[in-house]
Design an enzyme around this catalytic site. Structure first.
Site, PDB file in Angstrom:
ATOM      1  N   THR A  64       0.724  -1.249   0.134  1.00  0.00           N
ATOM      2  CA  THR A  64       0.098   0.026   0.131  1.00  0.00           C
ATOM      3  C   THR A  64       0.757   1.298  -0.065  1.00  0.00           C
ATOM      4  O   THR A  64       0.721   2.274  -0.695  1.00  0.00           O
ATOM      5  CB  THR A  64      -0.801  -0.130   1.210  1.00  0.00           C
ATOM      6  OG1 THR A  64      -1.626  -0.992   1.172  1.00  0.00           O
ATOM      7  CG2 THR A  64      -1.772   1.173   1.211  1.00  0.00           C
ATOM      8  N   HIS A 121       1.907   1.969  -3.445  1.00  0.00           N
ATOM      9  CA  HIS A 121       1.255   2.702  -4.322  1.00  0.00           C
ATOM     10  C   HIS A 121       1.103   4.176  -3.983  1.00  0.00           C
ATOM     11  O   HIS A 121       0.874   4.886  -4.878  1.00  0.00           O
ATOM     12  CB  HIS A 121      -0.263   2.096  -4.103  1.00  0.00           C
ATOM     13  CG  HIS A 121      -0.447   0.667  -4.454  1.00  0.00           C
ATOM     14  ND1 HIS A 121      -0.548   0.524  -5.942  1.00  0.00           N
ATOM     15  CD2 HIS A 121      -0.559  -0.614  -3.888  1.00  0.00           C
ATOM     16  CE1 HIS A 121      -0.635  -0.864  -6.054  1.00  0.00           C
ATOM     17  NE2 HIS A 121      -0.889  -1.525  -4.983  1.00  0.00           N
TER      18      HIS A 121
HETATM   19 ZN    ZN Z   1       0.160  -3.277   5.076  1.00  0.00          ZN
END
Ligand code: ZN
Length: 345
Positions: free
Chosen positions: A44, A47
């Site tokens: 994440t 990203h």
């Molecule tokens: Zn994570």
């Protein structure tokens, strides 16, 4: 603590993160303040670093990122009576509401109003983190800060793996990223028979075999059917854990499962992806989507297994001081790393 703190922030709507001096968060009556010791970099966070379409749509700027952490309680809100200053902790990074049907039924991980630290709320890539006391998880002595810092993704792996009974079962895991590898270690720990993990990245498959007693299969160069024959598997895998979000991996999983097989999905496809539903219907396959960790049952099981011999330390391949965070993100972006841990002490 009036001098501010170091924090890794998404300061601008473009590629990268920036080390800034931020205000130490003020805590409310039901919160604690945690001095962060170690943090893990998640997919994440990559990203968010790369500022892809999802990140641009989701992350308000500025935002202190990060949600995988371990640290120590340094301040207690006035209503917090069951925790103490100095306790070593990690914590659930999903901040839940208390009014939805699922929340009121005690299924906190299914609360639709969940907000993520480092995504919707200020995160853990900082010297100090505010967290509701409810979200705090105490770390026993057996779990040091660097393992404490990867309990969030290990929890994803545990939640996915424990979706179905695994004792004596043959299990296929598609996707040998760090979470897939940790899931393989969990599956082995709880007593599966054959554990096969597939990917097309040789570095990750090599790491998988180092961390867990599994059969790594490179589907770019090896035939999964031959591997299954070599293991004397007659009818197919009983359980599949899809950790890649890759459509071809999903197709191969459906083809390789027994009649009545079960699939837990953690991998996220990049968009809508074609699925051969009739195949799934005629094979009578059960599919379960997995989001986050069960609060707090996954944490309980995970900590118990770590205290009882589950060993995932080798999935951590890189360790950096936080001032070298660019090297840490570089290692993640190379596609060759396992978990990358940043040291804030
Ligand atoms: Zn994570």
């Amino acid at each position: 603590m009036t001098n501010g703190m170091k924090a890794l922030e998404k300061s601008k709507a473009e590629v990268g993160l920036w080390m800034v001096n931020a205000a130490v968060p003020a805590i409310g009556p039901d919160d604690v303040l945690i001095r962060v010791k170690k943090t893990g970099i998640c997919g994440t966070d990559i990203h968010i670093w790369q500022w892809d379409e999802w990140a641009a749509r989701t992350i308000p700027v500025p935002m202190i990122t990060g949600h995988e952490f371990a640290g120590e309680i340094v301040e207690l809100g006035k209503n917090v009576t069951d925790l103490k200053i100095g306790q070593r902790v990690s914590g659930e990074g999903h901040l839940i509401g208390k009014t939805s049907r699922q929340s009121r039924a005690g299924k906190f991980h299914l609360d639709p109003a969940t907000r993520g630290i480092g995504v919707n709320e200020q995160g853990a890539f900082a010297e100090f983190l505010r967290l509701p006391a409810f979200n705090v998880v105490l770390l026993p002595d057996a779990i040091d800060d660097e393992i404490g810092a990867i309990l969030d993704p290990l929890g994803n792996a545990v939640h996915t793996a424990l979706s179905f009974d695994l004792v004596g079962e043959d299990v296929l895991i598609t996707g040998a990223g760090p979470t897939g590898i940790m899931a393989a270690a969990v599956v082995r720990h709880v007593g599966a028979r054959h554990v096969v993990i597939t990917d097309v990245n040789p570095d990750r498959l090599a790491l998988a075999a180092e961390v867990a007693d599994v059969v790594p299969v490179n589907v770019a160069t090896q035939d999964l059917k031959e591997v299954m024959a070599g293991l004397k598997m007659k009818e197919g895998f009983d359980v599949g854990l899809e950790m890649s979000g890759n459509q071809r991996a999903m197709d191969q999983m459906v083809e390789s499962l027994v009649m009545g097989g079960r699939i837990a999905l953690l991998g996220i496809p990049p968009g809508k992806s074609p699925v051969d539903w009739s195949r799934i219907v005629f094979k009578a396959i059960t599919i379960k989507g997995v989001y986050g960790r069960e609060i707090f049952e996954t944490w309980y099981k995970m900590i118990a297994m770590l205290e009882n011999g589950l060993d995932v330390r080798r999935v951590i391949t890189h360790r950096f001081k936080v001032d070298e965070f660019r090297d840490g993100f570089g290692a993640m972006l190379s596609g060759k790393s396992g978990k990358v841990v940043l040291d804030w002490t």
